[in-house]
Enzyme design. Sequence first.
Site, PDB file in Angstrom:
ATOM      1  N   CYS A  55      40.608   9.037  60.107  1.00  0.00           N
ATOM      2  CA  CYS A  55      40.080   8.160  61.156  1.00  0.00           C
ATOM      3  C   CYS A  55      41.220   7.536  61.972  1.00  0.00           C
ATOM      4  CB  CYS A  55      39.215   7.075  60.499  1.00  0.00           C
ATOM      5  SG  CYS A  55      38.754   5.725  61.590  1.00  0.00           S
ATOM      6  N   CYS A  95      41.121   3.737  62.312  1.00  0.00           N
ATOM      7  CA  CYS A  95      41.495   3.128  61.027  1.00  0.00           C
ATOM      8  C   CYS A  95      43.008   2.967  60.930  1.00  0.00           C
ATOM      9  CB  CYS A  95      41.001   3.985  59.861  1.00  0.00           C
ATOM     10  SG  CYS A  95      39.208   4.144  59.748  1.00  0.00           S
TER      11      CYS A  95
END
Length: 313
Positions: free
Chosen positions: A31, A34
């Site tokens: 991600c 993230c």
Amino acid sequence: MIDVTLANFETEVIAASAHVPVLVDFWAPWCGPCRTLGPLLEKLEIAYQGRFKLVKIDSDQQQQLAAAFGIRSIPTCVLLIDGQPVDGFAGALPEGQLRAFLDKHLPELAPVPQDEEPEPADLSEEEHLERLLQRLHAEPANDDLRFDCVRHLIAAGQFEQAELALAPALAQIPLQLRFEALSHWLNALLFAATDARGQWPLERFDELIAKDKRDFETRMAKSRLLIALGEWPAALDELLEIIGRDRRWADELARKTYIGLLELMTPPAPKADPALAGKSAGGIELSGKASAPTDPQRELVARYRRRLSMALN
């Protein structure tokens, strides 16, 4: 920052959130947002000086935990206080919005008096304790000061004064884990000083336990004596025997004592090490530098946390 799995979730998140707010960051290695959010959160955990604890949960590897929180997208962060989710957000927020989110929920740092003289380096333990008591008398609402004061009173064997100093903290709702931990330590020392079994050799406890593995009263008494003797890992082993056989015995006294000991055994969080800069949200090494050496005490506590999680699951 610590990586959390189903095995250590109860101790690192639920139990810890009774002492300090815990921010859970659900992420995944693939991600991109993230990887943007993670370093910001780690930076803020250091900047906020212990006002919250950051944990990371890989939503791909820990799907049961992600499902329990109803995670639909990542990154998603959830703030827990006293074991309950109180707020959260999704997406990689900028630092200003992250600070606003945290400031809305976190306790403020106690102001440091600017005119306070530094404590002399050559004070005896008695003089240091007397200064702590004087400061506590002037600042009765200062929980950090009360904790230090009670801890020193217990270590000095001044149990009656320790009970008096601890009583206001034990009356707080919710009860802070660190003060509950002190009460378990104090109770063990009082047991060794006042109960006839406090004079028993350890072999006498073992003889009784050998006759009945479920003699929890004797196991608990032995664990308290071990705590009083400073043999805390051995006390944890005995408490774990009770937890494994009947975790609910005596209103979960063994589990509560076990968690209290772990709280007191946990070293203070280390200061940020420049050599560790460049870690991603999941602890991925970006800078190419070696990790910091393992702290044996932290490893000991982590090992016993894992054993507790295994016994409870």
